[in-house]
Design a protein around this motif. Sequence first.
Motif, PDB file in Angstrom:
ATOM      1  N   ALA A 126       6.138   2.706 -10.275  1.00 29.89           N
ATOM      2  CA  ALA A 126       5.646   1.655  -9.377  1.00 29.89           C
ATOM      3  C   ALA A 126       5.976   1.979  -7.920  1.00 29.89           C
ATOM      4  N   ILE A 129       3.707   4.640  -6.036  1.00 30.33           N
ATOM      5  CA  ILE A 129       2.364   4.300  -5.557  1.00 30.33           C
ATOM      6  C   ILE A 129       2.376   3.117  -4.599  1.00 30.33           C
ATOM      7  N   ALA A 130       3.533   2.645  -4.205  1.00 32.73           N
ATOM      8  CA  ALA A 130       3.633   1.459  -3.353  1.00 32.73           C
ATOM      9  C   ALA A 130       2.843   1.609  -2.065  1.00 32.73           C
ATOM     10  N   SER A 131       2.803   2.791  -1.480  1.00 31.56           N
ATOM     11  CA  SER A 131       2.078   2.978  -0.219  1.00 31.56           C
ATOM     12  C   SER A 131       0.816   3.823  -0.405  1.00 31.56           C
ATOM     13  N   ALA A 132       0.355   3.925  -1.642  1.00 30.83           N
ATOM     14  CA  ALA A 132      -0.842   4.726  -1.919  1.00 30.83           C
ATOM     15  C   ALA A 132      -2.086   4.043  -1.353  1.00 30.83           C
ATOM     16  N   ASN A 135      -3.838   0.516  -2.490  1.00 28.17           N
ATOM     17  CA  ASN A 135      -2.869  -0.429  -3.016  1.00 28.17           C
ATOM     18  C   ASN A 135      -2.811  -1.601  -2.048  1.00 28.17           C
ATOM     19  N   ALA A 136      -2.863  -2.829  -2.568  1.00 29.52           N
ATOM     20  CA  ALA A 136      -2.886  -4.009  -1.715  1.00 29.52           C
ATOM     21  C   ALA A 136      -1.684  -4.048  -0.784  1.00 29.52           C
ATOM     22  N   SER A 137      -0.514  -3.648  -1.248  1.00 26.60           N
ATOM     23  CA  SER A 137       0.676  -3.685  -0.401  1.00 26.60           C
ATOM     24  C   SER A 137       0.601  -2.658   0.708  1.00 26.60           C
ATOM     25  N   SER A 138      -0.145  -1.560   0.493  1.00 27.36           N
ATOM     26  CA  SER A 138      -0.264  -0.548   1.545  1.00 27.36           C
ATOM     27  C   SER A 138      -1.224  -1.000   2.640  1.00 27.36           C
ATOM     28  N   SER A 143       0.591  -8.152  -2.748  1.00 27.74           N
ATOM     29  CA  SER A 143       0.005  -7.637  -3.989  1.00 27.74           C
ATOM     30  C   SER A 143       0.226  -8.558  -5.168  1.00 27.74           C
TER      31      SER A 143
END
Length: 144
Positions: A126, A129-132, A135-138, A143
């Motif tokens: 997890a 890919i947090a800043s991929a 990704n909504a969080s990126s 998210s």
Amino acid sequence: AWDVDRADWRTFRVDRLDPPQVTGIRFTPRRLPAEDAAAFVRESIGALASRHAVLVTVHASAESVAERWHWRDGLEAVDERTCRVRAEVESLEWLAAMIGVLDAEFEVHEPPELAAHVRALAGRFARSIASAPGNASSLGQDSR
């Protein structure tokens, strides 16, 4: 086989052996330390201190798990779409990764340490890919 360097019986992995070569050196046959060679291998492998008994339910057929893992020992069909894996493994980290490649839902029943390895692996994935991109969080969005 008898290990001449250690002067003791040992179990060797076949994939780590060099091809046999004729050396001309003779040997004196030794009495096996067990009933037969297969019994010796079973006893020596079974005596490994780092073995962990595991129980996992996988929501996939026993046949598909056997095909993916290339083994059938310890696989028990519950029904056509569910199986249980009972095994003894040396590495819980390895098993956690192997369960992940099954592409199926699963539940870890035993041991609790396996659940901890799965949890750690899930967190690592997890975070990776947090800043991929995508990704909504990126994108600065929540998210949840």
